[in-house]
Design an enzyme around this catalytic site. Structure first.
Site, PDB file in Angstrom:
ATOM      1  N   HIS C  70       0.822  -1.209   0.000  1.00 13.80           N
ATOM      2  CA  HIS C  70       0.000   0.000   0.000  1.00 13.80           C
ATOM      3  C   HIS C  70       0.860   1.264   0.000  1.00 13.80           C
ATOM      4  O   HIS C  70       0.558   2.236  -0.686  1.00 13.80           O
ATOM      5  CB  HIS C  70      -0.912  -0.026   1.221  1.00 13.80           C
ATOM      6  CG  HIS C  70      -1.798   1.161   1.347  1.00 13.80           C
ATOM      7  ND1 HIS C  70      -3.052   1.197   0.793  1.00 13.80           N
ATOM      8  CD2 HIS C  70      -1.610   2.353   1.947  1.00 13.80           C
ATOM      9  CE1 HIS C  70      -3.594   2.367   1.055  1.00 13.80           C
ATOM     10  NE2 HIS C  70      -2.741   3.087   1.763  1.00 13.80           N
ATOM     11  N   HIS C 133     -10.802   1.871  -1.011  1.00 15.05           N
ATOM     12  CA  HIS C 133     -10.905   1.427   0.382  1.00 15.05           C
ATOM     13  C   HIS C 133     -11.708   0.133   0.418  1.00 15.05           C
ATOM     14  O   HIS C 133     -12.772   0.061   1.020  1.00 15.05           O
ATOM     15  CB  HIS C 133     -11.558   2.517   1.248  1.00 15.05           C
ATOM     16  CG  HIS C 133     -10.820   2.754   2.522  1.00 15.05           C
ATOM     17  ND1 HIS C 133     -11.428   3.103   3.685  1.00 15.05           N
ATOM     18  CD2 HIS C 133      -9.504   2.675   2.811  1.00 15.05           C
ATOM     19  CE1 HIS C 133     -10.512   3.245   4.634  1.00 15.05           C
ATOM     20  NE2 HIS C 133      -9.348   2.988   4.130  1.00 15.05           N
TER      21      HIS C 133
HETATM   22  N1  LIG Z   1      -0.397   3.232  -9.889  1.00 12.34           N
HETATM   23  C1  LIG Z   1      -0.207   4.548  -9.836  1.00 12.34           C
HETATM   24  N2  LIG Z   1      -0.498   5.286 -10.915  1.00 12.34           N
HETATM   25  C2  LIG Z   1      -0.337   6.614 -10.912  1.00 12.34           C
HETATM   26  N3  LIG Z   1       0.094   7.296  -9.863  1.00 12.34           N
HETATM   27  C3  LIG Z   1       0.404   6.642  -8.754  1.00 12.34           C
HETATM   28  C4  LIG Z   1       0.270   5.236  -8.683  1.00 12.34           C
HETATM   29  N4  LIG Z   1       0.641   4.851  -7.462  1.00 12.34           N
HETATM   30  C5  LIG Z   1       0.983   5.981  -6.796  1.00 12.34           C
HETATM   31  N5  LIG Z   1       0.851   7.062  -7.582  1.00 12.34           N
HETATM   32  C6  LIG Z   1       1.072   8.451  -7.229  1.00 12.34           C
HETATM   33  O1  LIG Z   1       2.275   8.621  -6.508  1.00 12.34           O
HETATM   34  C7  LIG Z   1       2.098   9.593  -5.490  1.00 12.34           C
HETATM   35  C8  LIG Z   1       2.439   9.020  -4.152  1.00 12.34           C
HETATM   36  O2  LIG Z   1       1.656   7.851  -3.914  1.00 12.34           O
HETATM   37  P1  LIG Z   1       1.258   7.397  -2.479  1.00 12.34           P
HETATM   38  O3  LIG Z   1       2.445   7.478  -1.616  1.00 12.34           O
HETATM   39  O4  LIG Z   1       0.546   6.127  -2.576  1.00 12.34           O
HETATM   40  O5  LIG Z   1       0.240   8.538  -2.052  1.00 12.34           O
HETATM   41  P2  LIG Z   1      -0.688   8.502  -0.788  1.00 12.34           P
HETATM   42  O6  LIG Z   1      -0.014   7.686   0.241  1.00 12.34           O
HETATM   43  O7  LIG Z   1      -0.841   9.905  -0.425  1.00 12.34           O
HETATM   44  O8  LIG Z   1      -1.956   7.895  -1.240  1.00 12.34           O
HETATM   45  C9  LIG Z   1       0.667  10.050  -5.577  1.00 12.34           C
HETATM   46  O9  LIG Z   1       0.562  11.237  -6.324  1.00 12.34           O
HETATM   47  C10 LIG Z   1      -0.001   8.952  -6.315  1.00 12.34           C
HETATM   48  O10 LIG Z   1      -1.090   9.440  -7.006  1.00 12.34           O
END
Ligand SMILES: Nc1ncnc2c1ncn2[C@@H]1O[C@H](COP(=O)(O)OP(=O)(O)O)[C@@H](O)[C@H]1O
Ligand SMILES: [Mg+2]
Lengths: 265, 88, 780, 88
Positions: C70, C133
């Site tokens: 996650h 979720h």
């Molecule tokens: N599969 C994905 N496709 C596009 N963007 C992603 C993907 N996974 C993560 N991101 C982007 O990378 C950034 C950091 O992700 P993440 O750490 O999971 O954010 P958060 O914990 O705030 O939900 C965010 O802008 C998220 O949208």
């Protein structure tokens, strides 16, 4: 009073959420507007304002009952100021949760001046037991109150509602008769073709007695209504633009009437 | 003193929440006619005297917990123990 | 396990140390499972190698959180072994690559922060984020869905955005599922459906945020794996965006109290749902929108008075992830004192405080000389706040509680987890032929489809969501006096600008080929956006898949990601944010591979927005795009329990030209109304336009530019890139001119009578009046 | 058979509604420490047998009324009379 000297105050507490929209429309009409948290309002003088608005939202999470907690807070913190404000004939408007607060605090329907903290009516759960967001049709029942100066008795309005607890009920038949007799019922739900809603869903969206959507105090300077006129202010907010996009919606006249009243006051 | 206040709709008042709950229960296959929903506030009053506690609780209902247009209320003194320890 | 491996070292604060060095492989796995770390053996071995002394439980839990699927997207950033060699980091090499190549100047911040940011008008940027979720909603539908909304709202706050709207896309099992078919603790779809919808509505309504766009799907594969996507959109003045935490700044935690709710939500989300779902309940957080409402007010006031240097939300992993991330991204270290955290209940172990996912909390970095002003704002807004610690230059995350150091970690190591290896095959999906006999009454088929659970009106749900609050919803989820459906929501967020934000979505999990499934989702999201007048569209991807450690799930994921790159580039729509949720499996099996694409466009003047409500009689009806015999996975075939056929494909170049031409026609004022063709194809799109309107429509199927000889296929094919457009009569010539060389033809006209009539390929005439269409579609 | 089901938060769970209510009561001058809010469903089951009614009620809690994540419940049989007629 010159409009540039006048001011409106939109009160809020945790859980309030329609304050910014109301400020937007009041200022569009030239009335300068402050949004004050209760914690700020108790330090200020309400006498500086010509209009007080209790906006919609879920004050204090609508715990216990919609509007109940906030109304008791006003009772303990702003009772005097509010009584003077109303007594002087200044304008108080409660929309949705704000209406619930005015009822819970006992100002509406009441005799209009008494901030007793003991309600004589209630906005109970919608018959559907659901939150309802929809545009409703309303009939103006009185054009003699400051908020309806620009409206005519019998006129139909289209304004949206959004609430789970909007079923206005009174303690007795007599109380209703009294309310009607005193011209305190100001807005009622009707059908799209202007027939009485007669309690039927969805024209009457919540099951309110006598299709009541809004009421005022005896003097008419305090009004509470479930529909949200600030969401029907501009033409582009309307649900159907038809062939031509109108400039304004039906909600505008309510705010404009209030502003006109302040100008004359 | 632990006091239990139950706020319920007056007889004859329509109870939408109860109505919907009944419907859901019937959906789940239960045979149930009518459901009434009420709220219970369990609170710890500093008072050590049962009668006084009841009076205080009634006053709370009048001043906040119940709306006289639709609600009735009942007050019950549970005693001095913590309410949480009670089990069915 | 040998008792000595996990040692109690401090009874007073209940701290334990773990003797990794003494543990063999089997015991390493056991530690991971007993402590709920959800780390693999390789990862445990990496930790064993790293620590020279015994790590504390707080330290190991930090890895459990930070190295979870996650938080760190292991699969998307890992290696994939295929028959054609290893493919590395599909996030970077497909998703982010598309964005990078397009290099749009209006993309202000992508993939960096909690939400994607794109330029808007008057110095503002739009923030957008969509989250899933699923696991929490399967266990506790109301709380799971509500905290999903709450969480994504904080993602917007976490980039200093003022939240202005929400969206929700939900996938459930069929509501008429037999109780007998539910095994292993799976809850009935009806219970989940009611709970999830109530949860989304309650949170959004309480926050005063309109829920303006979404979708609801039903399919057997979701019975054990409900899918809950929650989106939030916000606005901020560009110059108020700041994320520059400095050495010496204070880390301030504010919002709700920390409790035992939501412990191990992250590791929970990164594992399959087991039969003990109810036992996993502490992993589900408890929502309290009232606290979030205050937190929002406080955050925006802090922003507007420029009192902070940085911000992040507390989501997965709680304090551990938020503090670690904030320090790491600023190249700093941080000393945290957990003793000051406001707790919901006493006797929480340090590690529980550290990883708890209690809701409605945010972390800020504040320079010491602004602290007093900031605290005053928290006080006025009735938000609890505490000073967790101070940022330093050590590059380390250090935690003390009651003067005992319980965690001391090197951030560089913490954020360099071992790369995982997954396995996939690139062999394409084979779909068999479809042999469905032609029906003799198309009207019956049409009405059956209109009433299909996947097509019928969502009014019963939409009306329980406030979509008017904030008074900036110009085009609503239910439009017109007849509450017809819409393709996208249009918001007017700024007082002094007519520019609008256009929010749309695309989702096609029923298509069996994952490549074309993804392509179709992108096409649909963009199409919906363009249909109302949106342009300059950015997109968000949200993958919901099964366990990626299985080769078949991984193969379809890989194919879908490839399509993401191909069609984002072809349609010129950059990804700005997204998320993946893997391990969506239950005792009933894996979830259908489900990709949600969300489109964020803009429209220069919301007064020019287009809806599906037919304007007046006598206008020509154009059908844009080519209708092919593409019925695989279509609503029509599913309604007949049939399978096979061709999967709808996308011709990127043609699709883009069609949409560009449509935008031009809209800007020239030629378009009276418009609706995109998706589930149920032409038949349903035409019906929905009539349902929305006071006038009617007549169409002639022989005029449709199609490659099939069957009337039912013309009517119900789900070929992509198609629109039904009512064109102002006097502009019909000009409109046709704009579409020269593109597939566009007049197939009928609007009629006075409020009804849909059509003539099939054999010349047979059908007519259904609007009252019946509405009755069928709405169910009342 | 009239059955009364009370659904309350498990011990240790933070009760936001109780918290706000307690504060408001204190503002109104009442001396009260902690307030817990729970919900009561009063329903009429067709079953004439008390034990069976209790089992049914428990089943209702498990399937709909209570949330195992955060709620405890208690079931009480009030007898055959109508609940509304009971007064404190
Ligand atoms: N599969 C994905 N496709 C596009 N963007 C992603 C993907 N996974 C993560 N991101 C982007 O990378 C950034 C950091 O992700 P993440 O750490 O999971 O954010 P958060 O914990 O705030 O939900 C965010 O802008 C998220 O949208
Ligand atoms: Mg985040």
């Amino acid at each position: 009073m010159k409009l540039c000297d006048a001011k409106a105050c939109v009160l809020r507490v945790g859980g309030t959420n329609c304050d910014a929209e109301i400020k937007w429309v009041l200022e569009d009409l030239g009335l300068s507007t402050d949004i004050l948290h209760m914690n700020q309002a108790i330090k200020k003088d309400l006498a500086d304002y010509q209009m007080l608005v209790f906006p919609g939202g879920f004050s204090y999470g609508d715990y216990v009952r919609a509007g109940a907690i906030w109304s008791r807070e006003i009772l303990t913190k702003l009772k005097k100021d509010l009584e003077i404000f109303i007594d002087e004939g200044k304008l108080v408007l409660g929309i949705c949760n704000g209406f619930q607060v005015l009822v819970e605090i006992g100002i509406l329907p009441g005799d209009g001046e008494n901030v007793s903290g003991i309600p004589t009516a209630v906005l109970a759960n919608n018959i559907s037991a659901k939150y309802e967001c929809r545009w409703v049709n309303l009939k103006v029942e009185s054009d003699r109150i400051p908020f309806f100066g620009l409206l005519k008795k019998g006129q139909a309005l289209q304004i949206p509602i959004g609430h789970g607890e909007g079923r206005f009920i009174l303690q007795s038949e007599d109380a209703l008769t009294e309310l009607i007799k005193n011209n305190q019922v100001v807005l009622r739900y009707i059908s799209p073709d202007c027939a009485a809603a007669e309690g039927k869903y969805p024209n009457n969206p919540n099951g309110a007695v006598y299709d009541i959507a809004g009421i005022c105090n005896r003097k008419g300077n305090v009004m509470g209504m479930m529909p949200h006129p600030e969401r029907a202010y501009f033409g582009w907010q309307l649900p159907s633009w038809g062939k031509e996009l109108p400039k304004f919606g039906d909600g505008k006249a309510i705010f404009e009437s209030a502003v006109n009243y302040i100008k004359k006051y | 003193m632990i006091v239990k206040i139950e706020v319920k709709l007056k007889p004859g008042h329509f109870d939408p929440e109860g109505d919907v709950t009944a419907k859901s229960l019937r959906d789940l296959g239960f045979k149930v006619e009518e459901v009434k929903v009420s709220k219970v506030y369990t609170l710890n009053l500093l008072s050590g005297n049962a009668e006084e506690a009841v009076n205080q609780a009634k006053d709370m209902c009048k001043k906040l917990l119940a709306n006289p247009t639709k609600d009735n209320f009942t007050v019950e003194v549970l005693g001095l123990e913590k309410a949480d320890n009670k089990k069915s | 396990m040998k008792k000595q491996i996990i040692k109690k070292v401090n009874a007073r604060i209940s701290l334990r140390m773990i003797d990794l060095k003494a543990a063999d492989d089997r015991e390493l796995k056991e530690i991971s499972s007993v402590m709920g770390l959800a780390l693999s053996l390789d990862e445990m071995k990496a930790l064993k190698g790293h620590f020279s002394t015994m790590p504390t439980d707080v330290e190991l839990q930090t890895f459990g959180q930070t190295w979870s699927e996650h938080c760190i997207h292991k699969t998307f950033k890992g290696d994939i072994s295929t028959e054609k060699g290893t493919i590395k980091n599909i996030f970077k090499n497909f998703i982010a690559k598309a964005t990078k190549e397009m290099n749009k100047p209006w993309c202000f911040s992508v993939f960096e922060d909690n939400a994607g940011l794109v330029d808007f008008d008057k110095g503002y940027v739009i923030a957008a984020k969509v989250e899933t979720h699923n696991h929490p909603s399967a266990v506790e539908p109301f709380g799971g869905a509500a905290t999903g909304t709450g969480g994504v709202i904080r993602d917007i706050l976490g980039v200093w955005g003022e939240p202005i709207a929400c969206s929700d896309v939900l996938c459930f099992g069929p509501l008429d599922t037999d109780y007998k078919d539910l095994i292993g603790g799976v809850k009935h779809p009806k219970y989940i459906y009611k709970g999830v919808i109530a949860g989304i509505g309650a949170y959004g309504n309480n926050m005063g945020l309109p829920t303006v766009n979404g979708a609801i799907l039903f399919d057997k594969s979701y019975t054990g794996n409900v899918v809950v996507y929650c989106g939030c959109y916000g606005m901020l003045p560009k110059d108020l965006y700041i994320n520059k935490t400095q050495e010496g700044d204070l880390a301030v935690l504010a919002g709700g109290k920390t409790g035992r709710d939501g412990i191990h939500g992250v590791t929970f989300a990164s594992a399959d749902l087991s039969e003990e779902a109810d036992e996993q309940r502490s992993a589900v957080q408890i929502p309290n929108p009232l606290v979030e409402e205050r937190l929002r007010r406080a955050t925006l006031r802090l922003r507007d008075s420029r009192l902070c240097t940085g911000i992040t939300d507390l989501g997965g992993g709680g304090i551990s992830c938020a503090t670690g991330e904030m320090a790491y991204r600023s190249g700093l270290g941080l000393g945290v004192n957990l003793s000051v955290v406001h707790l919901k209940e006493k006797d929480l172990a340090p590690w529980e405080i550290w990883v708890s996912e209690s809701q409605e909390r945010m972390l800020y970095s504040i320079s010491p000389d602004r602290l007093e002003d900031a605290m005053e704002i928290f006080k006025e807004e009735e938000v609890e706040a505490c000073i967790l610690g101070r940022f330093n230059k050590t590059g380390k995350l250090t935690v003390i509680i009651q003067n005992v150091i319980v965690c001391d970690l090197d951030l560089n190591f913490l954020y360099s987890p071992p790369t995982v290896m997954r396995f996939a095959s690139l062999v394409e999906t084979q779909i068999k032929k479809c042999d469905l006999p032609e029906p003799n009454n198309l009207e019956d088929e049409l009405l059956t489809l209109l009433a299909d659970p996947n097509i019928r009106s969502r009014e019963g749900v939409i009306r329980t969501y406030d979509h008017e609050v904030r008074a900036c919803t110009a085009i609503k989820p239910l439009q017109g006096s007849e509450s017809g459906p819409n393709d996208a929501a249009v918001l007017k967020p700024l007082k002094d600008s007519w520019m609008g934000i256009v929010i749309s979505c695309g989702i096609n999990p029923f298509l069996q080929d994952p490549y074309w499934m993804a392509a179709s989702s992108i096409d649909e999201a963009v199409r919906n956006n363009v249909a109302v007048g949106g342009r300059r569209i950015a997109i968000l991807d949200n993958f919901v898949w099964g366990n990626p450690e299985h080769k078949d799930r991984m193969s379809s994921l890989l194919r879908a990601v490839q399509a993401c790159y191909d069609f984002a580039v072809a349609l010129d729509v950059p990804f700005i944010s997204g998320k993946d949720s893997l391990y969506n499996e239950s005792p009933l099996g894996p979830v259908r591979p489900t990709l949600l694409i969300t489109g964020i466009g803009m429209i220069p003047d919301i007064r020019r927005a287009i809806t599906a409500e037919l304007r007046r009689e006598g206008n020509p009806i154009f059908l844009l795009g080519t209708t092919k015999e593409e019925l695989s996975g279509s609503a029509y075939l599913r309604s007949k329990s049939a399978e096979g056929g061709d999967c709808p494909t996308v011709d990127g170049v043609l699709s883009k030209s069609t949409m560009d031409a449509l935008t031009l026609a809209i800007d020239k004022g030629l378009v009276a109304s418009c609706h995109d063709l998706s589930d149920g194809g032409l038949g349903i799109a035409a019906s929905e336009m009539v349902i929305s309107s006071k006038v009617g429509m007549h169409i002639d199927l022989t005029k449709v530019h199609s490659q099939t000889r069957r009337s039912d296929f013309v009517l119900f094919s789900e070929s992509n890139s198609r629109f039904l457009v009512e064109v102002e009569e006097k502009g019909a010539k000009e409109f046709a001119g704009i579409f020269k060389g593109l597939p566009a033809c007049i197939i009928g006209e609007t009629t006075k009578e409020n009804a849909l009539s059509f003539e099939d390929l054999k010349g047979k005439n059908y007519g259904v009046n609007a009252t019946q269409l509405r009755l069928t579609w709405r169910g009342y």
